[in-house]
Scaffold this motif. Structure first.
Motif, PDB file in Angstrom:
ATOM      1  N   PRO A  94       0.806  -1.228   0.000  1.00  0.00           N
ATOM      2  CA  PRO A  94       0.000   0.000   0.000  1.00  0.00           C
ATOM      3  C   PRO A  94       0.838   1.277   0.000  1.00  0.00           C
ATOM      4  N   THR A  95       2.028   1.244   0.583  1.00  0.00           N
ATOM      5  CA  THR A  95       2.868   2.440   0.561  1.00  0.00           C
ATOM      6  C   THR A  95       4.280   2.101   0.099  1.00  0.00           C
ATOM      7  N   VAL A  96       4.981   3.140  -0.360  1.00  0.00           N
ATOM      8  CA  VAL A  96       6.363   2.971  -0.812  1.00  0.00           C
ATOM      9  C   VAL A  96       7.225   2.423   0.326  1.00  0.00           C
ATOM     10  N   PHE A  97       6.990   2.945   1.538  1.00  0.00           N
ATOM     11  CA  PHE A  97       7.788   2.473   2.676  1.00  0.00           C
ATOM     12  C   PHE A  97       7.638   0.964   2.859  1.00  0.00           C
ATOM     13  N   ASP A  98       6.382   0.500   2.879  1.00  0.00           N
ATOM     14  CA  ASP A  98       6.134  -0.929   3.083  1.00  0.00           C
ATOM     15  C   ASP A  98       6.833  -1.765   2.020  1.00  0.00           C
ATOM     16  N   ASP A  99       6.834  -1.243   0.791  1.00  0.00           N
ATOM     17  CA  ASP A  99       7.430  -2.007  -0.290  1.00  0.00           C
ATOM     18  C   ASP A  99       8.932  -2.140  -0.126  1.00  0.00           C
ATOM     19  N   GLY A 103      11.712  -6.453   1.670  1.00  0.00           N
ATOM     20  CA  GLY A 103      12.919  -7.279   1.562  1.00  0.00           C
ATOM     21  C   GLY A 103      13.710  -7.322   2.857  1.00  0.00           C
ATOM     22  N   PRO A 104      14.089  -6.142   3.393  1.00  0.00           N
ATOM     23  CA  PRO A 104      14.857  -6.122   4.648  1.00  0.00           C
ATOM     24  C   PRO A 104      14.149  -6.867   5.787  1.00  0.00           C
ATOM     25  N   LEU A 105      12.818  -6.757   5.868  1.00  0.00           N
ATOM     26  CA  LEU A 105      12.092  -7.472   6.926  1.00  0.00           C
ATOM     27  C   LEU A 105      12.226  -8.979   6.745  1.00  0.00           C
ATOM     28  N   ASN A 106      12.150  -9.413   5.475  1.00  0.00           N
ATOM     29  CA  ASN A 106      12.314 -10.842   5.216  1.00  0.00           C
ATOM     30  C   ASN A 106      13.723 -11.310   5.533  1.00  0.00           C
ATOM     31  N   MET A 107      14.680 -10.379   5.457  1.00  0.00           N
ATOM     32  CA  MET A 107      16.058 -10.745   5.776  1.00  0.00           C
ATOM     33  C   MET A 107      16.281 -10.753   7.286  1.00  0.00           C
ATOM     34  N   GLU A 111      13.742  -3.170  13.593  1.00  0.00           N
ATOM     35  CA  GLU A 111      13.033  -1.961  13.165  1.00  0.00           C
ATOM     36  C   GLU A 111      13.970  -0.805  12.822  1.00  0.00           C
ATOM     37  N   ALA A 112      14.940  -0.545  13.693  1.00  0.00           N
ATOM     38  CA  ALA A 112      15.840   0.589  13.459  1.00  0.00           C
ATOM     39  C   ALA A 112      16.605   0.396  12.150  1.00  0.00           C
ATOM     40  N   GLN A 113      17.087  -0.835  11.934  1.00  0.00           N
ATOM     41  CA  GLN A 113      17.835  -1.115  10.703  1.00  0.00           C
ATOM     42  C   GLN A 113      16.952  -0.925   9.479  1.00  0.00           C
ATOM     43  N   VAL A 114      15.706  -1.398   9.578  1.00  0.00           N
ATOM     44  CA  VAL A 114      14.802  -1.286   8.435  1.00  0.00           C
ATOM     45  C   VAL A 114      14.588   0.177   8.084  1.00  0.00           C
ATOM     46  N   THR A 150      13.723  -0.984  -3.859  1.00  0.00           N
ATOM     47  CA  THR A 150      13.271  -2.122  -3.059  1.00  0.00           C
ATOM     48  C   THR A 150      14.333  -3.217  -3.027  1.00  0.00           C
ATOM     49  N   VAL A 151      15.100  -3.302  -4.104  1.00  0.00           N
ATOM     50  CA  VAL A 151      16.125  -4.336  -4.176  1.00  0.00           C
ATOM     51  C   VAL A 151      17.434  -3.855  -3.540  1.00  0.00           C
ATOM     52  N   LEU A 152      17.765  -2.577  -3.776  1.00  0.00           N
ATOM     53  CA  LEU A 152      18.998  -2.037  -3.182  1.00  0.00           C
ATOM     54  C   LEU A 152      18.941  -2.104  -1.655  1.00  0.00           C
ATOM     55  N   ALA A 153      17.730  -1.984  -1.099  1.00  0.00           N
ATOM     56  CA  ALA A 153      17.574  -1.998   0.363  1.00  0.00           C
ATOM     57  C   ALA A 153      18.035  -3.314   0.959  1.00  0.00           C
ATOM     58  N   MET A 154      18.105  -4.365   0.145  1.00  0.00           N
ATOM     59  CA  MET A 154      18.554  -5.658   0.660  1.00  0.00           C
ATOM     60  C   MET A 154      20.068  -5.792   0.587  1.00  0.00           C
ATOM     61  N   ASN A 155      20.725  -4.724   0.123  1.00  0.00           N
ATOM     62  CA  ASN A 155      22.177  -4.699   0.068  1.00  0.00           C
ATOM     63  C   ASN A 155      22.760  -5.887  -0.704  1.00  0.00           C
TER      64      ASN A 155
END
Lengths: 240, 258
Positions: A94-99, A103-107, A111-114, A150-155
């Motif tokens: 629903p939002t850009v943030f959630d999107d 990935g990071p949440l699945n990794m 919260e702070a890191q995300v 969204t992909v870069l956020a997973m480093n």
């Protein structure tokens, strides 16, 4: 140089019996930017889906030296970031943030890191402040940038992008090319936009009918009119 | 394509907008429960409920006309379900008609039940419109999730919200493509075209679903949904919930008393 992705003799057919890839071999080294070019239906997208194990082929694809198999899929997906062609498929929240946080949440980030990594990723693609927006209300160029974020956020170790400039107007296209140029990460870009290939990728691989037909310096490949024409990448001039 | 908003007025900044989504969800559900459980004969109670919702709508600064227009959408459904009640309920006869071969009678108590169902449905939908018009859909989803609605259901709702306009756009494009080639033809042929369009839409949605799932897997999705929890329950929420709750409880008690 360190090998990020190695594909050895990969063949793949879809369940309906249609062959998609036959005997594909290639190596992606750290720091390279590689163009994967070829006509429509050449198997580019199918090959990309093998890079992070969405499509399976045990032992044929190796990432950072490890064979991709059922057990290390999650690790592989953290290392190989895959950006899909249609951002409406890639952006499903629903939002850009959630999107971007997905990935990071699945990794398993906390919260702070995300929050930190989402802000960073948006900054990298020049979209800071878009956290609360709904993907549906963005322009295509903006959606493409968010999809990359969204992909870069997973480093990841390597960024694999399918048709980043398709359907973009020239202005958005060139600003996206500049953006990709600025990202210091190994990249594999599937495209048949030869302007992008020339501007961005020192090395090019031509894929046609599921086979690698050329692999070398972009300057040489793009200069070979006959090769390009034979594989649907240039105008077919009548002989004589 | 034209961009539509499901939660058009949700960006406002009134007291109601600022409440925690959970407060709004719970009070709305409680309100609906009380409305539905009110006995038929207590018309004063229904007037009170209406005043209550109307006040909240005015506080929220959502245009009343917009709420009214949207609330009318419920009427056909209610009528469809309840239209036969006046004819079958037994009691004092209000009118009797001969329609061809049948003798049809309408009773007062039947009419009363019918109107009551209509009123209850309308009051409920008013409160739900108030809820969705003052809460962003993403916040609503967060609220549902924090209230322990199963994550799968929250995800389905969130996909619906994300893709419904993508689908609407697709339908509009298909209609334009059809109309630009449609040179008349019989009703039957047009109907067949509509059938084909629905089929195509289904297949496209199905394939999109597969691609979205691939995109989710590519980012490490393993069937388990994770989110950031962010409770922000404030004093304002407690006060609002308490006030509304007390008013409703008073109404219920009054109903039982008299």
């Amino acid at each position: 140089m360190e090998e990020i992705i190695r594909v050895d003799n990969l063949s793949f057919g879809y369940p309906d019996g249609q062959p998609a890839l036959s005997g594909v071999s290639l190596v992606v080294h750290r720091g390279e930017t590689i163009a994967l070019i070829g006509p429509n239906g050449a198997g580019k997208s199918t090959l990309l889906l093998h890079f992070n194990g969405i499509l399976h082929s045990d032992g044929v694809v190796r990432v950072l030296g490890k064979a991709v198999n059922e057990k290390n899929l999650k690790w592989v997906r953290g290392k190989v970031g895959l950006v899909f062609q249609n951002p409406d498929d890639q952006l499903f929240s629903p939002t850009v943030f959630d999107d971007i946080a997905f990935g990071p949440l699945n990794m398993g980030y906390d919260e702070a890191q995300v929050r930190e990594v989402v802000a960073k990723a948006l900054g990298w693609v020049g979209m800071g402040g878009y956290e609360k927006r709904s993907p549906h209300h963005l322009s295509l160029g903006e959606k493409k940038r968010i999809a990359i974020a969204t992909v870069l956020a997973m480093n990841p170790e390597v960024l694999v992008i399918d048709e980043p400039t398709s359907n973009l107007d020239p202005g958005s296209k060139w600003s996206l090319i500049e953006l990709l140029k600025g990202l210091a990460i190994t990249k594999v870009i599937a495209s048949h936009d030869l302007e992008l290939v020339q501007a961005l990728c020192p090395r090019a691989i031509i894929l046609d009918r599921g086979e690698v037909v050329a692999d070398g310096a972009t300057s040489q490949i793009l200069a070979d009119e006959r090769l390009l024409a034979a594989h649907g990448l240039a105008r077919n001039k009548p002989a004589g | 394509m034209k961009h539509s908003f499901l939660d058009q007025y949700s960006q406002g900044n009134s007291l109601i907008h600022r409440l925690d989504p959970r407060t709004k969800l719970i009070t709305t559900l409680f309100f609906i429960l009380v409305v539905v459980l009110t006995p038929i004969s207590r018309w004063q109670a229904f007037a009170l409920y209406f005043v209550l919702v109307a006040t909240l709508i005015i506080i929220s600064r959502v245009p009343p006309l917009y709420v009214l227009r949207r609330s009318l959408a419920i009427i056909p459904f209610v009528v469809l379900i309840a239209i036969f009640i006046p004819f079958f309920k037994e009691g004092e006869v209000a009118g009797s008609y001969n329609i061809w071969m049948w003798q049809v009678t309408v009773t007062y108590s039947g009419l009363q039940v019918f109107l009551n169902i209509l009123a209850k449905a309308w009051l409920s939908i008013l409160s739900l419109i108030l809820l969705t018009a003052t809460t962003r859909f993403s916040h609503l989803l967060k609220g549902l999730e924090q209230l322990r609605l199963p994550r799968v259901m929250v995800m389905i709702l969130s996909f619906m919200y994300r893709y419904i306009f993508v689908l609407v756009d697709e339908v509009m494009r298909m209609k334009q493509a059809r109309d630009s080639r449609n040179l008349g033809g019989g009703r039957l042929r047009q109907l067949r075209t509509v059938g084909n369009m629905i089929g195509t839409l289904f297949i496209r949605s199905y394939e999109r679903g597969e691609r979205v799932y691939a995109a989710m897997m590519a980012r490490g999705f393993d069937g388990q949904a994770r989110t950031l929890e962010k409770p922000s329950f404030s004093q304002r929420d407690a006060l609002f919930a308490l006030t509304l709750g007390l008013v409703l409880i008073l109404v219920v008690v009054a109903n039982l008393w008299y």
